[in-house]
Design a protein around this motif. Structure first.
Motif: not given
Length: 229
Positions: A72-80
């Motif tokens: 989730l943390q890495r996905l959120r880094a991709r999609w602000p």
């Protein structure tokens, strides 16, 4: 005559490494309906999210190559500006739930899941993101044997009764009468399903799951008022 483009289906990223569970999740999600991108690992999820903007992330907390919170943390880094995220796990430990919520998941679904519970949680999350239409004509047609006259007649009756139902829900919630609120939401949810009031139905489900939430109550109020305009 102008031909309207049909609305696109909400797209869900499903991260689940168990074959049986993935097939079950896919069947429930596609019946909503929703388009499903199913992957089995964190690496595959990140690769898929590089090229596709999803409306919901549905993530297993335990993956072969990492954890759900890390993904989730890495996905959120991709999609602000990320979509809502739901976690799923076979571990019913309350500490696991708390940790997942603290990591940013909207809710934690404990497997095995009943179809209604999974569908309700997904509908609520999509409604929270504003991705559900007010009316789902296909669902209403299916519920009423594909008879357009029946659909229109029941929708008229539903809209005639909706102001009173809305007032009852708001009044019960604000005075803290959980029994009356639960009873009214149950009846209203059945009506939403019959007439295809999709966004309101999702808001009803969210309020049923979180009756103490003012956000859920406001979402219900807005969905009801939008149908009555």
């Amino acid at each position: 005559m102008e031909t309207r483009k049909p609305p696109s289906l909400p797209r869900v990223l499903l991260v689940e490494d168990d074959t049986i569970s993935q097939a079950y999740f896919r069947a429930v999600l596609e019946a909503l309906p929703a388009a499903v991108d199913a992957v089995t690992t964190q690496a595959c999820a990140l690769a898929r999210a590089e090229t596709v903007r999803h409306d919901l992330w549905l993530v297993d907390l335990n993956l072969p190559d990492g954890s759900g919170p890390d993904l989730l943390q890495r996905l959120r880094a991709r999609w602000p500006q990320p979509p809502p995220a739901l976690a799923h796990t076979a571990d019913a430990d309350p500490a696991v739930r708390v940790a997942a919520l603290q990591a940013g998941f909207r809710d934690v679904l404990v497997k095995p899941l009943a179809t209604a519970e999974l569908a309700g949680a997904v509908r609520s999350a999509l409604a929270d993101a504003g991705d559900l239409p007010d009316w789902d004509n296909a669902a209403a047609a299916m519920a009423l044997n594909h008879d357009p006259a029946n659909v229109q007649a029941l929708r008229r009756l539903f809209l005639e009764e909706l102001p009173g139902a809305r007032d009852e829900v708001l009044s019960s919630a604000r005075r803290g009468d959980a029994g009356a609120l639960r009873s009214r939401l149950h009846r209203l949810q059945a009506g939403c399903g019959l007439v295809g009031a999709r966004r309101l139905g999702a808001a009803v489900e969210l309020l049923r799951r979180t009756p103490e939430s003012m956000t859920a109550l406001d979402r219900f109020d807005h969905a009801a008022r939008d149908l009555l305009r």
